[in-house]
Enzyme design. Structure first.
Site, PDB file in Angstrom:
ATOM      1  N   CYS A 188      -2.602  -1.642  -9.953  1.00 34.13           N
ATOM      2  CA  CYS A 188      -2.804  -0.267  -9.510  1.00 34.13           C
ATOM      3  C   CYS A 188      -3.469   0.557 -10.604  1.00 34.13           C
ATOM      4  O   CYS A 188      -3.006   0.572 -11.750  1.00 34.13           O
ATOM      5  CB  CYS A 188      -1.475   0.364  -9.124  1.00 34.13           C
ATOM      6  SG  CYS A 188      -1.640   2.052  -8.504  1.00 34.13           S
ATOM      7  N   MET A 237       0.849  -1.196   0.000  1.00 34.90           N
ATOM      8  CA  MET A 237       0.000   0.000   0.000  1.00 34.90           C
ATOM      9  C   MET A 237       0.880   1.240   0.000  1.00 34.90           C
ATOM     10  O   MET A 237       1.664   1.443   0.927  1.00 34.90           O
ATOM     11  CB  MET A 237      -0.934  -0.012   1.215  1.00 34.90           C
ATOM     12  CG  MET A 237      -1.994  -1.098   1.162  1.00 34.90           C
ATOM     13  SD  MET A 237      -3.012  -1.202   2.674  1.00 34.90           S
ATOM     14  CE  MET A 237      -1.875  -2.076   3.787  1.00 34.90           C
ATOM     15  N   GLY A 284      -5.580  -5.721   3.062  1.00 38.42           N
ATOM     16  CA  GLY A 284      -4.962  -4.412   2.929  1.00 38.42           C
ATOM     17  C   GLY A 284      -5.318  -3.456   4.036  1.00 38.42           C
ATOM     18  O   GLY A 284      -4.730  -3.473   5.119  1.00 38.42           O
ATOM     19  N   ASN A 340      -7.671 -11.014  -2.880  1.00 36.79           N
ATOM     20  CA  ASN A 340      -7.505  -9.710  -2.250  1.00 36.79           C
ATOM     21  C   ASN A 340      -8.733  -8.877  -2.576  1.00 36.79           C
ATOM     22  O   ASN A 340      -9.377  -9.072  -3.592  1.00 36.79           O
ATOM     23  CB  ASN A 340      -6.226  -9.041  -2.785  1.00 36.79           C
ATOM     24  CG  ASN A 340      -6.059  -7.599  -2.358  1.00 36.79           C
ATOM     25  OD1 ASN A 340      -5.857  -6.722  -3.181  1.00 36.79           O
ATOM     26  ND2 ASN A 340      -6.146  -7.332  -1.076  1.00 36.79           N
ATOM     27  N   GLY A 341      -9.064  -7.941  -1.684  1.00 41.47           N
ATOM     28  CA  GLY A 341     -10.152  -7.007  -1.942  1.00 41.47           C
ATOM     29  C   GLY A 341     -11.324  -7.183  -0.993  1.00 41.47           C
ATOM     30  O   GLY A 341     -11.981  -8.213  -1.016  1.00 41.47           O
ATOM     31  N   GLN A 350       7.455  -5.199  -4.189  1.00 41.01           N
ATOM     32  CA  GLN A 350       6.588  -5.070  -5.355  1.00 41.01           C
ATOM     33  C   GLN A 350       7.179  -4.044  -6.310  1.00 41.01           C
ATOM     34  O   GLN A 350       7.484  -2.921  -5.921  1.00 41.01           O
ATOM     35  CB  GLN A 350       5.169  -4.649  -4.988  1.00 41.01           C
ATOM     36  CG  GLN A 350       4.261  -4.635  -6.222  1.00 41.01           C
ATOM     37  CD  GLN A 350       2.848  -4.202  -5.940  1.00 41.01           C
ATOM     38  OE1 GLN A 350       2.611  -3.032  -5.661  1.00 41.01           O
ATOM     39  NE2 GLN A 350       1.907  -5.138  -6.012  1.00 41.01           N
ATOM     40  N   HIS A 383      -6.876  -9.305  -7.031  1.00 39.99           N
ATOM     41  CA  HIS A 383      -7.812  -8.354  -6.451  1.00 39.99           C
ATOM     42  C   HIS A 383      -9.139  -8.557  -7.174  1.00 39.99           C
ATOM     43  O   HIS A 383      -9.226  -8.329  -8.383  1.00 39.99           O
ATOM     44  CB  HIS A 383      -7.305  -6.929  -6.641  1.00 39.99           C
ATOM     45  CG  HIS A 383      -8.123  -5.894  -5.943  1.00 39.99           C
ATOM     46  ND1 HIS A 383      -7.569  -4.760  -5.398  1.00 39.99           N
ATOM     47  CD2 HIS A 383      -9.449  -5.815  -5.690  1.00 39.99           C
ATOM     48  CE1 HIS A 383      -8.532  -4.017  -4.852  1.00 39.99           C
ATOM     49  NE2 HIS A 383      -9.682  -4.642  -5.027  1.00 39.99           N
TER      50      HIS A 383
END
Length: 338
Positions: A101, A19, A235, A212-213, A71, A172
């Site tokens: 992203c 993040m 996250g 993820n998400g 990352q 995600h």
């Protein structure tokens, strides 16, 4: 080259998402104090910054953070390969390529979620990265972008990129809208499609698939693992309420030792903070990541206020941390009751 931990597939059962502006080295140090097992990620570091910008200092981390992955963002295979080599030399346990992203800045550099539209380029990038890397190369992606049909695009993307050598994907479970939505809206507005991620695991049983998400509790994480996924990445919840996610992770996800208390974590941060101050660092560079501790406890508001108001003042030291800690009334509070 520094010693790197093994068995990342096991650690990736639960990970903390990369993040921007949040998961810096100070944040990761605190997170590691809270869980010895979860896989931690850096903020995204762009390959141009490393290769052309000489910003290797962005790769700095403490060996205590292991297992920790870096990352990368980029779209030039040769540049990503050189950046990956740097990351391996620095001792990271994994190199992850950002294909998720949605920000305008990332799009202008032709990397991030826009790469969902270019699976062959992603395959070329990861192949170049794998060729020079001594650690796992992985991909974090979306289920699609804009008007793409995720049920068609995502399986084809996974197949193409996995054939290039990637064996671990974090998906995600939202589309990214590259036009018309802000990065913040892209975290909430497009609907989640967890069923598609589960279907990807069924279609590609030999791949390590993490979701993820929108995941905010360890109960949810256990549910996804029980449903057949190999891992769960959390996250914002892991950042804003780390006691509720990370203090219970070793026991509830990895079957390890029991929890610390939030106060023990603060006490264990003191030597790290003192060293940072001695080296010329500022208190708020660390304590801004500690605001979510004691969430739900009596005195949590005073804890946050004291740190927010006092830590940025020139010369602020550990006395500010002591004053903030004095605000927390329920001294026996643990993450279980937070």
């Amino acid at each position: 080259m520094k010693t790197k931990p093994n068995n990342l597939d096991q650690h990736a059962r639960l990970s903390v998402a990369p993040m921007m502006d949040w998961t810096d080295r100070h944040c990761r140090y605190m997170h590691r104090l809270m869980s010895s097992q979860v896989l931690l990620y850096t903020e995204m570091v762009t390959s141009p910054a490393l290769v052309r910008g000489g910003a290797r200092h962005l790769l700095r981390f403490d060996a205590f953070e292991h297992p920790v992955a870096v990352q990368l963002g980029g779209s030039d295979p040769h540049e990503l390969a050189e950046a990956s080599r740097m990351c391996c030399d620095e001792g990271y346990a994994e190199v992850n390529l950002n294909v998720g992203c949605p920000s305008d800045r990332v799009q202008s550099g032709r990397f991030g979620a826009v790469l969902m539209e270019h699976p062959d380029l992603v395959a070329e990038c990861v192949a170049a990265m794998i060729d020079v890397s001594s650690v796992d190369v992985t991909v974090k992606c979306r289920i699609g972008v804009d008007d793409q049909d995720p049920h068609q695009v995502l399986p084809a993307f996974i197949e193409t990129v996995s054939k290039a050598g990637v064996k671990r994907f974090t998906i995600h479970a939202r589309k990214a809208w590259l036009q018309g939505l802000s990065p913040k809206q892209n975290r909430d507005v497009p609907p989640l499609d967890y069923d598609l991620v589960l279907q990807i695991k069924r279609d590609f049983p030999d791949l390590h698939i993490s979701v993820n998400g929108g995941i905010t509790t360890l109960d949810q994480a256990r549910g996804f693992l029980a449903a057949g996924l190999d891992g769960v990445m959390i996250g914002r919840a892991a950042y804003h309420t780390p006691d509720q996610i990370l203090l219970g992770a070793d026991a509830e996800i990895f079957g390890g030792a029991g929890r610390k208390t939030t106060r023990e974590v603060v006490d264990e941060m003191r030597p790290y903070i003192a060293r940072h101050l001695t080296e010329g660092g500022k208190l708020n560079q660390i304590t801004r990541h500690m605001l979510g501790l004691f969430h739900g406890c009596a005195g949590a508001r005073g804890w946050r206020r004291t740190l927010s108001e006092g830590a940025h003042v020139d010369g602020a030291g550990l006395e500010v941390l002591d004053d903030a800690l004095a605000c927390v009334q329920n001294q026996g509070e643990t993450a279980a009751s937070a």
